[in-house]
Scaffold this motif. Structure first.
Motif, PDB file in Angstrom:
ATOM      1  N   THR A 651       0.837  -1.191   0.000  1.00 63.15           N
ATOM      2  CA  THR A 651       0.000   0.000   0.000  1.00 63.15           C
ATOM      3  C   THR A 651       0.875   1.244   0.000  1.00 63.15           C
ATOM      4  O   THR A 651       1.785   1.385   0.819  1.00 63.15           O
ATOM      5  CB  THR A 651      -0.919   0.022   1.231  1.00 63.15           C
ATOM      6  N   LEU A 652       0.590   2.141  -0.910  1.00 63.61           N
ATOM      7  CA  LEU A 652       1.356   3.382  -1.016  1.00 63.61           C
ATOM      8  C   LEU A 652       1.057   4.276   0.184  1.00 63.61           C
ATOM      9  O   LEU A 652      -0.099   4.421   0.583  1.00 63.61           O
ATOM     10  CB  LEU A 652       0.965   4.099  -2.315  1.00 63.61           C
ATOM     11  N   PRO A 653       2.082   4.888   0.813  1.00 61.92           N
ATOM     12  CA  PRO A 653       1.802   5.827   1.910  1.00 61.92           C
ATOM     13  C   PRO A 653       0.947   6.994   1.417  1.00 61.92           C
ATOM     14  O   PRO A 653       0.906   7.299   0.220  1.00 61.92           O
ATOM     15  CB  PRO A 653       3.203   6.317   2.322  1.00 61.92           C
ATOM     16  N   LEU A 654       0.278   7.642   2.335  1.00 63.39           N
ATOM     17  CA  LEU A 654      -0.527   8.817   1.971  1.00 63.39           C
ATOM     18  C   LEU A 654       0.392   9.910   1.437  1.00 63.39           C
ATOM     19  O   LEU A 654       1.502  10.112   1.951  1.00 63.39           O
ATOM     20  CB  LEU A 654      -1.304   9.307   3.180  1.00 63.39           C
ATOM     21  N   PRO A 655      -0.044  10.644   0.415  1.00 63.59           N
ATOM     22  CA  PRO A 655       0.833  11.609  -0.263  1.00 63.59           C
ATOM     23  C   PRO A 655       1.434  12.678   0.645  1.00 63.59           C
ATOM     24  O   PRO A 655       2.533  13.162   0.374  1.00 63.59           O
ATOM     25  CB  PRO A 655      -0.095  12.237  -1.315  1.00 63.59           C
ATOM     26  N   ASP A 656       0.738  13.064   1.709  1.00 59.56           N
ATOM     27  CA  ASP A 656       1.250  14.131   2.573  1.00 59.56           C
ATOM     28  C   ASP A 656       1.972  13.595   3.809  1.00 59.56           C
ATOM     29  O   ASP A 656       2.253  14.342   4.744  1.00 59.56           O
ATOM     30  CB  ASP A 656       0.105  15.053   3.007  1.00 59.56           C
ATOM     31  N   SER A 657       2.289  12.308   3.809  1.00 57.95           N
ATOM     32  CA  SER A 657       2.916  11.703   4.980  1.00 57.95           C
ATOM     33  C   SER A 657       4.437  11.746   4.859  1.00 57.95           C
ATOM     34  O   SER A 657       4.999  11.800   3.760  1.00 57.95           O
ATOM     35  CB  SER A 657       2.467  10.247   5.124  1.00 57.95           C
TER      36      SER A 657
END
Length: 694
Positions: A651-657
């Motif tokens: 799962t790709l991390p959230l873009p703003d993380s």
């Protein structure tokens, strides 16, 4: 009061009244005054606490404050103005007199206000819960400041270290001269705590780019440090930490590197017998390797370095070992030689797994340090795994044959084979890959020995012994997946050739996705005659010329996306437009045209794409776009697995993380937005491959 220089005595006369104001462990006195346009004096006073200096140093780094000079003083006992209760609670107090250069002189007052607020907050937390209550959050703050610092072009910097026990009656004096490195005092104070050494006093003076640090230290019993092993550890810690802090900006994830370096220092320094080897890792190449390892892969660190650092440090120290290229035959010869030292089956199994872990770690290091690229990385992992699987099979047959005798068919030895599928079958292995295996034997019969048994029972026992012998480093890593065997998890562990032929047949019971998966089938070990028969049966099924059910494939992809991917998240493999879309599309094209063109019957995805392009089936422009998207998915998945150590969590991390930021750095993007744009482009390309196929 501890022994102090005359200068520090003068400081105590000038600012000692601030110490008198400290009435409890939670109390912190903060005094500031402007000395010049961009210089401020800040004085801190509070009770001494384990790790307090590292917290103060960490906050100064996090706030971008450059220490031009510092005097750090420990005062034993309580003042006469304190209550009796406070005096019993506070055994000593500290006072730090700092000359700071702040990053923005115009906003200095505001910056100092924020610094004061953070100091009070962390001091209160430490009074209640100790250093552990603040360490993780502080590391993240320090890492954030270090990330904004451009990496130096130099790989290592000169450091002068002198340790003297004659300059003070009560303290050992450490003198360090080197280039100014933000974050050094934070890391150094942490390391001395690991060595069970207290900093009683310190002076820091900065002249241009050079810093002269002097520390007065004692052991836990308030004595000088005179033990030779301890002094050797001190020298190592001083040099290693200075170099480590210098190299931190090179790490994609400095916070992770700080955490893992602390663990490394703890494990290295806990055994004085290794002190003589410490200086051997203080080279530019070794330090760069350590920085790369700690700042890239939490998985490698936790599953290898922590457990085997005694065996692996010789590898890290020797750059030639990392750069050395080995082939399949060399690995096979090495493993056979090492196995000769084992007596029992259990001894040999341990030797085999230690060999596997060590050599996989070396290949992983070759990739992390950019000695090899993605294609060579996959090729080397696959070749090593072939050797390990083959030798494991021989060991297990030896053990099972000793119990049941040799399996036979019609008075002849019963052939057997092991075949690989998935990424392993396609020679596309990466970080945290699992192993998709099929075990096939020739046919029915009995073993010839003291305890004769059916061949089916023999090979069931063989596979169980194999699964027990080949250890997974962690769940999902080098874990054996046998779901592609006939009837999946409901079938026997080993299948006869007849069962394989009947299941994988044009009118057999194999599902559509199994026909796609069989494209990647590749022989690994066993009887060549039997393996040839298996591959012939595979070809008759997969490349039969029967049309593919594209509606079924698209239905499967939709189910994978909706049932196996968390809502609102992107799984780089299974989400719509993920890696699987490219893989399934290529497998479908190879199946469609492989019946008439045997040269297309290859298990490797990019080799298959190259041959489809050469055959004029896929246009060059589309082929280049597919290579770009495929490489984006594979590199990003490998980067995620390297950190997480999990073949399943893609799962790709959230873009703003922060994790997304670190991921983009590991992959060489200048900012997260560039990575996000590349993934969007790749997913659009992958998704659109299926247009017109429904």
């Amino acid at each position: 009061m501890t022994a102090a220089t005359s200068h520090q005595s003068d400081i105590l006369k000038q600012f000692g009244h601030l110490l008198d104001q400290v009435q409890s462990p939670e109390h912190l006195v903060f005094y500031k005054e402007r000395l010049a346009t961009d210089l401020w004096r800040v004085v801190l006073a509070t009770t001494d606490k384990e790790g307090l200096l590292s917290v103060i140093a960490g906050l100064l780094t996090a706030h971008g404050a450059n220490i031009r000079s510092a005097d750090i003083i420990t005062v034993s006992g309580a003042s006469g103005k304190q209550t009796q209760h406070a005096a019993t609670v506070m055994k000593s107090r500290i006072m730090d007199v700092l000359t700071l250069k702040l990053p923005d002189p115009q906003a200095a007052e505001q910056q100092l206000t924020h610094l004061h607020k953070d100091l009070v907050l962390l001091n209160n937390k430490m009074a209640e819960g100790g250093i552990e209550a603040v360490r993780d959050g502080l590391i993240d703050q320090v890492a954030g400041a270090i990330e904004s610092r451009a990496p130096s072009g130099e790989q290592l910097l000169p450091v002068e270290i002198a340790i003297d026990n004659s300059l003070s009656e009560s303290d050992t004096v450490i003198d360090i001269r080197s280039q100014d490195i933000p974050g050094f005092l934070f890391a150094f104070a942490n390391a001395l705590a690991l060595l069970e050494i207290n900093i009683e006093q310190a002076t820091i003076r900065t002249l241009g780019d050079e810093v002269h640090d002097t520390f007065w230290i004692r052991d836990l019993y308030h004595r000088k440090v005179v033990d030779k092993d301890k002094l050797q550890e001190l020298r190592f810690a001083c040099a290693l930490i200075k170099q480590f802090a210098y190299l931190l900006p090179h790490c994609p994830n400095p916070g992770q590197a700080i955490r893992q370096f602390r663990d490394l220092a703890s494990r290295l320094l806990e055994n004085p017998d290794r002190a003589a080897d410490f200086t051997s890792i203080q080279s530019a190449e070794t330090m760069q390797t350590l920085a790369s390892l700690m700042g890239v892969s939490r998985f490698l660190w936790e599953d290898f370095l922590r457990m085997q650092h005694e065996n692996l440090f010789p590898l890290i120290r020797n750059r030639a070992e990392i750069e050395k290229t080995l082939d399949r035959q060399q690995w096979a010869d090495m493993l056979r030689e090492e196995l000769q030292t084992g007596g029992t089956h259990e001894d040999k199994v341990k030797i085999l797994n230690d060999f596997k872990d060590r050599e996989m770690f070396r290949i992983d290091l070759r990739h992390i340090t950019r000695v090899i690229g993605d294609v060579t990385f996959a090729r080397e992992l696959t070749a090593l795994t072939d050797v390990v699987v083959s030798q494991t099979a021989l060991l297990c047959h030896e053990a099972v044959t000793a119990r049941f005798g040799h399996p036979r068919v019609s008075e002849k030895p019963c052939g057997w084979g092991i075949l690989a599928a998935g990424k392993y079958g396609g020679s596309e292995m990466g970080f945290a890959s699992d192993l998709e295996l099929l075990f096939i034997y020739e046919g029915q019969g009995k073993t010839q020995g003291k305890r004769p048994t059916d061949n089916g029972q023999y090979f069931e026992e063989f596979v169980r012994t194999f699964l027990k012998a080949l250890k997974s480093r962690k769940e999902g890593i080098f874990e054996i997946d046998m779901r592609l065997r006939p009837f999946g998890n409901k079938g026997t562990l080993a299948s006869s050739l007849a069962t394989f032929r009947n299941y994988y047949a044009v009118h057999g019971q194999a599902e559509q996705f199994e026909r796609l998966a069989m494209v990647k089938l590749r022989p690994v070990a066993g009887d060549q005659s039997l393996l040839t028969k298996v591959m012939q049966a595979r070809d008759a099924f997969v490349y039969s010329g029967q049309p593919l059910d594209y509606a079924n494939i698209l239905h499967l992809r939709k189910r994978q996306d909706t049932e196996l991917v968390a809502s609102g998240r992107i799984n780089l493999k299974l989400s719509a437009g993920g890696l699987v879309d490219i893989e399934y599309f290529l497998q479908a094209q190879l199946i469609e045209h492989g019946a008439d063109k045997p040269e297309l019957r290859v298990p490797n995805a990019m080799q298959g794409l190259k041959r489809l392009e050469a055959a004029g089936i896929i246009a060059p422009e589309q082929a280049n776009d597919m290579r770009r998207a495929y490489r984006c998915f594979r590199r990003t998945i490998d980067a995620l697995r390297a950190v997480r150590g999990n073949a399943k969590d893609l799962t790709l991390p959230l873009p703003d993380s922060p994790d997304y930021l670190y991921l983009s750095r590991r992959l060489g993007f200048e900012n997260p937005e560039q990575l996000a744009a590349e993934i969007v482009w790749s997913r659009d390309l992958s998704r659109n491959l299926w247009l017109g196929k429904d």
